[in-house]
Scaffold this motif. Structure first.
Motif, mmCIF file in Angstrom:
data_model
loop_
_atom_site.group_PDB
_atom_site.id
_atom_site.type_symbol
_atom_site.label_atom_id
_atom_site.label_comp_id
_atom_site.label_asym_id
_atom_site.label_seq_id
_atom_site.Cartn_x
_atom_site.Cartn_y
_atom_site.Cartn_z
ATOM 1 N N ASP A 3 5.645 -1.111 9.867
ATOM 2 C CA ASP A 3 4.994 -0.232 8.898
ATOM 3 C C ASP A 3 4.275 -1.115 7.879
ATOM 4 O OD1 ASP A 3 5.532 1.360 6.038
ATOM 5 O OD2 ASP A 3 4.911 2.632 7.714
ATOM 6 N N HIS A 4 3.119 -0.676 7.399
ATOM 7 C CA HIS A 4 2.345 -1.513 6.475
ATOM 8 C C HIS A 4 3.137 -1.881 5.219
ATOM 9 C CE1 HIS A 4 1.514 2.523 4.854
ATOM 10 N NE2 HIS A 4 1.344 1.913 3.698
ATOM 11 N N LYS A 5 4.056 -1.027 4.813
ATOM 12 C CA LYS A 5 4.848 -1.305 3.614
ATOM 13 C C LYS A 5 5.835 -2.456 3.817
ATOM 14 C CE LYS A 5 4.452 3.329 1.766
ATOM 15 N NZ LYS A 5 5.149 4.550 1.390
ATOM 16 N N GLN A 12 1.727 -8.191 -1.336
ATOM 17 C CA GLN A 12 1.022 -9.095 -2.236
ATOM 18 C C GLN A 12 -0.288 -8.487 -2.719
ATOM 19 O OE1 GLN A 12 0.720 -12.859 -0.202
ATOM 20 N NE2 GLN A 12 2.935 -13.076 -0.080
ATOM 21 N N SER A 13 -0.958 -7.755 -1.838
ATOM 22 C CA SER A 13 -2.216 -7.128 -2.241
ATOM 23 C C SER A 13 -1.968 -6.010 -3.256
ATOM 24 C CB SER A 13 -2.994 -6.613 -1.025
ATOM 25 O OG SER A 13 -2.342 -5.528 -0.398
ATOM 26 N N MET A 14 -0.836 -5.356 -3.176
ATOM 27 C CA MET A 14 -0.507 -4.324 -4.169
ATOM 28 C C MET A 14 -0.227 -4.964 -5.532
ATOM 29 S SD MET A 14 -0.884 -1.353 -2.889
ATOM 30 C CE MET A 14 -0.012 -0.333 -4.056
ATOM 31 N N VAL A 43 -10.674 -4.237 -5.160
ATOM 32 C CA VAL A 43 -9.266 -4.624 -5.043
ATOM 33 C C VAL A 43 -8.432 -3.542 -4.354
ATOM 34 C CG1 VAL A 43 -8.341 -3.847 -7.286
ATOM 35 C CG2 VAL A 43 -7.427 -5.902 -6.208
ATOM 36 N N VAL A 44 -8.737 -2.279 -4.599
ATOM 37 C CA VAL A 44 -8.001 -1.191 -3.940
ATOM 38 C C VAL A 44 -8.306 -1.160 -2.445
ATOM 39 C CG1 VAL A 44 -7.818 1.322 -3.791
ATOM 40 C CG2 VAL A 44 -7.688 0.201 -6.001
ATOM 41 N N SER A 45 -9.496 -1.619 -2.080
ATOM 42 C CA SER A 45 -9.883 -1.657 -0.680
ATOM 43 C C SER A 45 -9.004 -2.590 0.144
ATOM 44 C CB SER A 45 -11.350 -2.090 -0.586
ATOM 45 O OG SER A 45 -11.755 -2.222 0.742
ATOM 46 N N ALA A 51 -3.357 -1.180 5.286
ATOM 47 C CA ALA A 51 -2.558 -0.017 5.689
ATOM 48 C C ALA A 51 -3.233 0.747 6.824
ATOM 49 C CB ALA A 51 -2.341 0.903 4.490
ATOM 50 N N GLU A 52 -4.539 0.949 6.709
ATOM 51 C CA GLU A 52 -5.236 1.690 7.766
ATOM 52 C C GLU A 52 -5.183 0.939 9.088
ATOM 53 O OE1 GLU A 52 -9.436 3.925 8.789
ATOM 54 O OE2 GLU A 52 -9.132 3.096 6.782
ATOM 55 N N GLY A 53 -5.392 -0.363 9.037
ATOM 56 C CA GLY A 53 -5.322 -1.149 10.267
ATOM 57 C C GLY A 53 -3.948 -1.128 10.895
#
Length: 78
Positions: A3-5, A12-14, A43-45, A51-53
């Protein structure tokens, strides 16, 4: 795929998103809809594309979204 989380790169990106939002609070008010807005979108991208990937479940698609996230990081750096 995890899972992306669960991905360190997403975590780190969050943190980067939180840092950038805190930093842009100190920008002049005349940059609210200019530079500040552009920086926030970039930055939100990054975590959004990660997550989308990850949600696509295919390695090739995931890699493509990582490249998009890297592009957003380049935009942010600029």
């Amino acid at each position: 795929m995890k899972d992306h989380k669960d991905l360190d790169v997403w975590k780190q990106s969050m943190v980067l998103v939180e840092d950038i939002y805190a930093l842009t609070k100190n920008f002049p008010s005349d940059e609210k809809y200019g530079l500040s807005s552009q920086i926030k979108r970039a930055v939100v991208s990054v975590p959004s594309n990660i997550a989308e990937g990850a949600g696509r479940k295919g390695d090739k698609e995931f890699i493509q979204f990582l490249y998009i996230a890297m592009g957003s990081l380049s935009e942010l750096e600029t």
